[in-house]
Write an enzyme that holds these catalytic residues in place. Structure first.
Site, short mmCIF file in Angstrom:
data_model
loop_
_atom_site.label_atom_id
_atom_site.label_comp_id
_atom_site.label_asym_id
_atom_site.label_seq_id
_atom_site.Cartn_x
_atom_site.Cartn_y
_atom_site.Cartn_z
N TYR A 159 0.88 -1.11 0.02
CA TYR A 159 0.17 0.07 0.14
C TYR A 159 0.92 1.31 -0.16
O TYR A 159 0.81 2.13 -0.69
CB TYR A 159 -0.84 -0.16 1.21
CG TYR A 159 -2.09 0.86 1.27
CD1 TYR A 159 -2.97 0.83 0.26
CD2 TYR A 159 -1.72 2.03 2.07
CE1 TYR A 159 -3.86 2.14 0.45
CE2 TYR A 159 -2.84 2.92 2.14
CZ TYR A 159 -4.03 2.85 1.24
OH TYR A 159 -4.91 3.90 1.57
N LYS A 163 0.90 4.19 -2.86
CA LYS A 163 0.66 5.64 -2.57
C LYS A 163 2.00 6.40 -2.83
O LYS A 163 1.72 7.67 -3.04
CB LYS A 163 0.15 5.76 -1.19
CG LYS A 163 -1.28 4.92 -0.87
CD LYS A 163 -2.42 5.52 -1.78
CE LYS A 163 -3.69 4.88 -1.79
NZ LYS A 163 -4.73 5.50 -2.65
N1 LIG Z 1 -10.30 5.05 4.55
C1 LIG Z 1 -8.90 5.37 5.06
O1 LIG Z 1 -8.55 5.54 6.12
C2 LIG Z 1 -8.07 5.88 3.99
C3 LIG Z 1 -6.74 6.56 4.31
C4 LIG Z 1 -5.95 7.04 3.57
C5 LIG Z 1 -6.33 7.03 2.00
N2 LIG Z 1 -7.47 6.26 1.61
C6 LIG Z 1 -7.85 6.33 0.30
O2 LIG Z 1 -9.09 6.89 -0.20
C7 LIG Z 1 -9.53 5.89 -1.40
C8 LIG Z 1 -10.94 5.73 -1.14
O3 LIG Z 1 -10.93 4.86 0.28
P1 LIG Z 1 -12.07 4.41 1.14
O4 LIG Z 1 -11.71 4.74 2.35
O5 LIG Z 1 -13.45 5.36 0.50
O6 LIG Z 1 -12.36 2.95 0.71
P2 LIG Z 1 -13.73 2.37 0.38
O7 LIG Z 1 -15.02 2.67 1.26
O8 LIG Z 1 -13.31 0.71 0.53
O9 LIG Z 1 -13.89 2.62 -1.08
C9 LIG Z 1 -13.27 2.28 -2.17
C10 LIG Z 1 -13.82 2.47 -3.39
O10 LIG Z 1 -12.99 2.07 -4.38
C11 LIG Z 1 -13.72 1.21 -5.24
N3 LIG Z 1 -12.79 0.15 -5.95
C12 LIG Z 1 -11.96 -0.57 -5.42
N4 LIG Z 1 -11.20 -1.19 -6.46
C13 LIG Z 1 -11.71 -0.78 -7.38
C14 LIG Z 1 -11.45 -0.96 -8.85
N5 LIG Z 1 -10.62 -2.23 -9.32
N6 LIG Z 1 -11.99 -0.38 -9.84
C15 LIG Z 1 -12.81 0.67 -9.49
N7 LIG Z 1 -13.32 0.85 -8.49
C16 LIG Z 1 -12.64 0.17 -7.33
C17 LIG Z 1 -14.78 0.47 -4.59
O11 LIG Z 1 -15.70 0.22 -5.34
P3 LIG Z 1 -16.16 -1.19 -5.92
O12 LIG Z 1 -16.04 -2.28 -4.81
O13 LIG Z 1 -17.50 -1.00 -6.24
O14 LIG Z 1 -15.38 -1.25 -6.99
C18 LIG Z 1 -15.10 1.53 -3.64
O15 LIG Z 1 -15.95 2.47 -4.36
C19 LIG Z 1 -8.73 4.85 -1.50
O16 LIG Z 1 -7.72 5.52 -2.74
C20 LIG Z 1 -7.73 4.88 -0.22
O17 LIG Z 1 -6.43 4.26 -0.56
C21 LIG Z 1 -8.47 5.97 2.64
#
Ligand SMILES: NC(=O)c1ccc[n+]([C@@H]2O[C@H](COP(=O)([O-])OP(=O)(O)OC[C@H]3O[C@@H](n4cnc5c(N)ncnc54)[C@H](OP(=O)(O)O)[C@@H]3O)[C@@H](O)[C@H]2O)c1
Length: 275
Positions: A159, A163
């Site tokens: 990860y 990133k």
């Molecule tokens: N939550 C945290 O703590 C956190 C912290 C730092 C950074 N982030 C970043 O924020 C972003 C969003 O994360 P989140 O926390 O909102 O996670 P989440 O709730 O798991 O949502 C992830 C989203 O990405 C989509 N996704 C996953 N694999 C995909 C693929 N192969 N093609 C298209 N869409 C895909 C999922 O939809 P489907 O499954 O429907 O495809 C979902 O809509 C990510 O890049 C993550 O690394 C999150």
């Protein structure tokens, strides 16, 4: 009309950004619709539910089922947005997957590549396809990276690598597209209260199914989405979330050993990663 593409819009931060953008635009709708949201992810029913909610605020919506780990699907997403709405103003590269395993526990590194295709390549492919349109509108690119893309986190080698790669790609691109009037905002969230950790890869490449973090300290997803939108609207270079993240970034330049120990301590408070 302003056209915004959001990847990973079926849940979590992407879905919340869509809802907040629609709310902000409500009441400012002109005849053609003031805002058009192009929502992409793999899960069509969830995308449609987010789109329906955004439509209640008056936004026009288009859902495009997309797996961003496939370059053709990234191209088709951008093409669909341009075909339907005739322009693209913002691309939010948000789709992502997490992973949690000690490197020594991983037998097959296939999922390291898969994660790179989603987190890094999905962003690169969507941006490549959208850039000609964004130049026409002097628009914006948003990249949702992570604090794990500023400081290496033990147990998150895949990860962090994906990133850090996003961070470098978008930093270089920012300078390249500046003269064309395109802004690039990289967001670095910390721990946000979404399902990402439950859905992350385990050492064997399956789904973790549980979070290894204390979730009660997580940033509310509404706050994270708001901070990213504000950074995007102000065309900021970066949005670094949490004082700890800001401090860690600079502290590692002068006291890298200390930052390593802090990261190890934080991780030792988690459960040992399981496969
Ligand atoms: N939550 C945290 O703590 C956190 C912290 C730092 C950074 N982030 C970043 O924020 C972003 C969003 O994360 P989140 O926390 O909102 O996670 P989440 O709730 O798991 O949502 C992830 C989203 O990405 C989509 N996704 C996953 N694999 C995909 C693929 N192969 N093609 C298209 N869409 C895909 C999922 O939809 P489907 O499954 O429907 O495809 C979902 O809509 C990510 O890049 C993550 O690394 C999150």
């Amino acid at each position: 009309m302003r056209v915004i593409i959001i990847t990973g819009a079926s849940d979590g931060i992407g879905a919340e950004m869509a809802r907040q953008l629609a709310q902000r635009a409500a009441g400012k709708i002109d005849q053609d619709g003031h805002l058009a949201l192009v929502l992409a992810a793999r899960n069509r029913p969830m995308l449609d539910a987010v789109a329906a909610e955004c439509a209640t605020y008056g936004a026009r919506t288009l859902t495009v089922p997309t797996d961003v780990s496939d370059q053709n699907q990234c191209k088709q997403l951008v093409q669909a947005a341009a075909d339907v709405f005739g322009r693209i103003d913002v691309l939010v590269n948000n789709a992502g997957r997490s992973g949690h395993a000690l490197f020594e526990d991983v037998q097959d590194l296939g999922w390291y590549e898969e994660m790179m295709r989603i987190n890094l390549w999905g962003s690169v492919w969507c941006t490549h396809a959208a850039l000609p349109y964004l130049k026409q509108t002097r628009g914006s690119v948003v990249a949702v990276a992570s604090l794990a893309g500023l400081v290496g986190v033990p147990g998150r080698t895949a990860y962090s690598a994906s990133k850090f790669a996003m961070s470098g790609f978008f930093e270089a691109l920012r300078a390249e597209v500046k003269s064309a009037g395109v802004s690039v905002t990289t967001a670095y969230p910390g721990v946000v209260d979404t399902r990402i950790r439950y859905r992350g890869y385990n050492a064997a490449g399956g789904e973790l199914g549980s979070s290894s973090l204390k979730e009660d300290g997580a940033m509310p997803v509404a706050e994270c989405a708001r901070l990213i939108i504000e950074g995007m609207e102000h065309r900021k270079r970066e949005v670094v979330m949490s004082a700890k993240g800001k401090l860690g970034r600079w502290m590692k330049l002068i006291a890298p050993g200390l930052v390593e120990n802090m990261a190890l301590k934080a991780v030792s408070e988690e459960h040992r990663p399981h496969s």
